[in-house]
Design an enzyme around this catalytic site. Structure first.
Site, short mmCIF file in Angstrom:
data_model
loop_
_atom_site.label_atom_id
_atom_site.label_comp_id
_atom_site.label_asym_id
_atom_site.label_seq_id
_atom_site.Cartn_x
_atom_site.Cartn_y
_atom_site.Cartn_z
N ALA A 1 0.83 -1.21 0.00
CA ALA A 1 0.00 0.00 0.00
C ALA A 1 0.86 1.26 0.00
CB ALA A 1 -0.93 -0.01 1.22
N GLU A 2 1.88 1.29 0.85
CA GLU A 2 2.72 2.50 0.91
C GLU A 2 3.51 2.68 -0.38
OE1 GLU A 2 5.52 5.19 3.74
OE2 GLU A 2 4.45 3.48 4.58
N THR A 3 3.95 1.61 -0.98
CA THR A 3 4.67 1.70 -2.25
C THR A 3 3.78 2.31 -3.33
OG1 THR A 3 6.06 -0.20 -1.69
CG2 THR A 3 5.88 0.37 -4.04
#
Length: 156
Positions: free
Chosen positions: A74-76
């Site tokens: 998700a953060e990527t």
């Protein structure tokens, strides 16, 4: 990410980077952690970022997809969207990540799709929905990135 594969970028983004002598597709990766987790970015624009990650190799001791692996995916994806929104003069830095895990996965490939919730001058927020191969929602995440001037970020 192991082997090289083509990421689909909008032509205007490719042109913006090419004007500075930067071949964005040849430079682009999900980073060292993303490579270890075999995250593959398939499509990337400020409006939508799509990526995949295998469950195998990214599990917790009970054999389920690790919640932290979902958070990394998700953060990527959200960071890539924020970076593309900010453009070449900005650096996206994650400042808040929230993940709700709805169900587990034991095998296969998961897909994350990041779409913008807010795109401003100093912050960008993306919702990331991670699904399994049967299109069942595994995780819903929200990432907010601060957009810093690239010159200021280089000195930090």
């Amino acid at each position: 990410m192991g082997d090289k594969h083509a990421v689909k970028f909008p032509q205007e983004v490719l042109d913006e980077y090419a004007a500075l002598g930067i071949d964005l597709p040849s430079l682009f990766s999900a980073g060292h952690l993303g490579e270890r987790m075999d995250i593959r970015i398939l499509e990337a624009s400020a409006d939508r970022v799509v990526g995949t990650m295998p469950v195998e190799g990214n599990t917790q001791p009970y054999g389920l997809l690790h919640g932290g692996a979902s958070a990394v995916l998700a953060e990527t994806l959200g960071s890539v969207g924020a970076m593309l929104h900010g453009g070449i003069t900005k650096v996206a830095v994650g400042v808040d990540l929230n993940c709700t895990h709805h169900r587990g996965a034991r095998s296969g490939l998961v897909t994350g799709v990041a779409t913008p919730v807010h795109r401003g001058r100093s912050t960008a927020t993306y919702e990331v929905v991670i699904t399994d191969e049967q299109d069942r929602r595994l995780c819903t995440a929200r990432l907010t990135c601060m957009l810093r001037d690239a010159d200021a970020a280089a000195g930090a």
